[in-house]
Design an enzyme around this catalytic site. Structure first.
Site, PDB file in Angstrom:
ATOM      1  N   SER A 124       0.646  -1.146   0.141  1.00 19.40           N
ATOM      2  CA  SER A 124      -0.119  -0.099  -0.094  1.00 19.40           C
ATOM      3  C   SER A 124       0.942   1.219   0.008  1.00 19.40           C
ATOM      4  CB  SER A 124      -0.946   0.022   1.077  1.00 19.40           C
ATOM      5  OG  SER A 124      -1.726   1.236   1.266  1.00 19.40           O
ATOM      6  N   ARG A 125       0.540   2.051  -1.061  1.00 18.61           N
ATOM      7  CA  ARG A 125       1.776   3.234  -1.405  1.00 18.61           C
ATOM      8  C   ARG A 125       1.293   4.387  -0.510  1.00 18.61           C
ATOM      9  NH1 ARG A 125       1.105   1.395  -6.643  1.00 18.61           N
ATOM     10  NH2 ARG A 125       2.947  -0.346  -7.354  1.00 18.61           N
TER      11      ARG A 125
END
Length: 511
Positions: free
Chosen positions: A370-371
């Site tokens: 998850s960026r």
């Protein structure tokens, strides 16, 4: 494609075009020159715009279409229904509007087609507003940093790959690995935790029996009141499969633009790309890689770019996207998967091997990321999940080596034992999303070593006993913890209480 001259057409068509040219002119009217596979080629209509609605007059009534190919001499239009009644020589007129769908609160609790028509046997839907199917995404200045959590209720996601409101997180994996199960639990969790998030579930080419089961489940869980289900079935024309995600997004944007929060689920975009490829090939657009047209990246980027967290000046609403992509034999380097991976803010990869080992949800700790969501993660969950992803990835690497030999040092044995307990802990049955306090307490019990004496196969039993005891004896403390706005270690009395209860529970499950 070669230009069509009027001389090439049959005498009947030439006469029809001449009559139209004399009476109305070819700017506002046209003639169908040929028809097939849901695509009508129209001579005339020189003032038509992209995505503009056309009305084709047939013997059995008016059939609507929308302009997709705009060429100098003719238009390629996609029919929004059956093409049986349409034939060469039919008159075509501009409706005077761009493609739009009904939007508003009236759609909540309903199952609709991509054109907003009811599919659930209920009353006709009358909305006060309509929204454009194609709409420009909000610009950079109209957006805000993703800072609010969107809790899925799935511990493996909320702890390791958190999702924030306004984020786009791809769910990717082979068929039958639990992708839809994740989004269904996320929808159920919004209702259970009373977050007020509106769900918009778009089914593109999914079996109608599967959609019916999903709707029944949403009704039984009390989630349907805050959900819109948009359905384009496998037997529907490619035009409806193409429109479904855009129509659903227009419905979700209504809530975003009114300061609310909506969750978009596209199930799945692989079938959406295939429908677009079908339409493009029929429109004679040149095929590229894997026979997809050159603009297939733009197809999904302009769709997913509409998901955003709006700035306070625009009301602070959000639209979060969970697109689903189906891979073939785990190949995430194929054309459509790589396209969507590069558009989204992270992906949750469902691994087939883990699924068949009984590790469900079968989320790959190594390939998922998850960026953005870490910035939106609740403080309570963040404080206990720091090394979870790294520990789990290392354990899965070590476990593959450890099966070949038994001469392991104590530190490695300890890491493998802890990893086995973490793996068991992160297993979660479907339809049972967990609240924040349940996640925090469960993770703390395992990561801090309080459950090291519990046999790995009894971890879930010990977890259930711990949660039941804490909820029975300390409801108010758990409700406070469930707000998630403070680090778990900040309240030392609460930590001591949880650790004392966990130790007493662990004694009953020692293996």
């Amino acid at each position: 494609m070669a230009e069509i001259t009027v001389q090439d057409l049959s005498k009947e068509l030439r006469d029809a075009i001449t009559r139209l040219d004399l009476t109305e002119g070819l700017e506002e009217s046209g003639i169908v020159t040929r028809i097939g596979d849901g695509v009508a080629w129209v001579h005339g209509l020189r003032s038509a715009g992209y995505n503009e609605v056309l009305e084709i007059s047939t013997a059995s009534g008016v059939v609507e279409a929308f302009a997709l190919n705009l060429m100098e001499d003719e238009i390629g239009a996609i029919l929004l229904g059956a093409d049986q009644a349409v034939s060469a020589g039919n008159t075509v007129r501009l409706k005077g509007e761009v493609l739009s769908v009904p939007i508003g609160e009236e759609l909540l609790g309903r199952v609709v087609s991509p054109l907003g028509e009811p599919l659930d046997g209920g009353a006709p839907i009358k909305t006060k507003q309509r929204g454009l199917v194609e709409r420009e995404a909000v610009g950079v200045m109209g957006r805000k940093h993703v800072s609010e959590p969107l809790m899925t209720g799935i511990m493996a996601i909320d702890a390791m790959f958190p999702i924030g409101r306004g984020q786009r997180e791809l769910i990717i994996g082979d068929r039958q690995t639990g992708k839809t199960a994740i989004v269904l639990d996320t929808m159920i969790n919004q209702a259970r935790q009373k977050t007020g998030v509106i769900n918009v579930y778009v089914a593109v080419g999914q079996k109608l029996s599967k959609v019916a089961r999903l709707v029944d489940r949403l009704k039984s869980e009390g989630v349907m009141d805050q959900t819109i289900v948009v359905v384009a079935g496998p037997s529907d024309p490619a035009s409806l499969l193409y429109l479904a995600p855009y129509a659903g997004t227009a419905m979700g944007e209504y809530f975003r633009d009114n300061g609310k929060h909506a969750l978009m689920i596209y199930d799945d975009l692989t079938k959406h790309a295939v429908a677009y490829r079908q339409m493009s090939l029929l429109l004679r657009r040149p095929p590229g890689r894997e026979a997809f047209p050159g603009d297939v990246f733009y197809l999904h980027s302009r769709l997913l770019e509409r998901s955003a967290k709006l700035s306070d000046a625009l009301g602070g609403g959000s639209l979060t996207a969970l697109p689903i992509i189906e891979t073939q034999a785990g190949d995430i380097s194929a054309y459509i998967p790589t396209n969507v991976i590069s558009i989204t803010d992270g992906q949750i990869f469902m691994e087939t091997d883990l699924f068949y080992q009984g590790i469900r949800p079968a989320i790959s700790a190594g390939l998922s990321v998850s960026r953005v969501g870490g910035d939106a993660q609740t403080k309570a969950v963040k404080s206990v999940s720091g090394n979870l992803k790294l520990g789990l990835s290392q354990f899965r690497e070590m476990a593959s080596f450890a099966q070949f030999g038994s001469d392991l040092d104590d530190a490695t044995k300890q890491q493998i034992n802890r990893g086995q307990r973490l793996t068991e802990l992160l297993k979660q049955p479907q339809y049972q999303p967990m609240s924040i306090w349940e996640q925090v307490v469960s993770m703390h019990a395992v990561t801090s070593g309080l459950f090291d004496s519990v046999a790995a196969d009894k971890i879930k039993d010990a977890q259930a006993a711990l949660l039941a005891k804490l909820w029975t004896d300390h409801k108010d403390d758990m409700r406070t913890l469930s707000k998630g706005d403070k680090k778990f270690g900040d309240n030392e009395e609460l930590v001591a209480l949880v650790e004392k209860t966990a130790k007493s529970v662990a004694k009953g499950f020692e293996g």
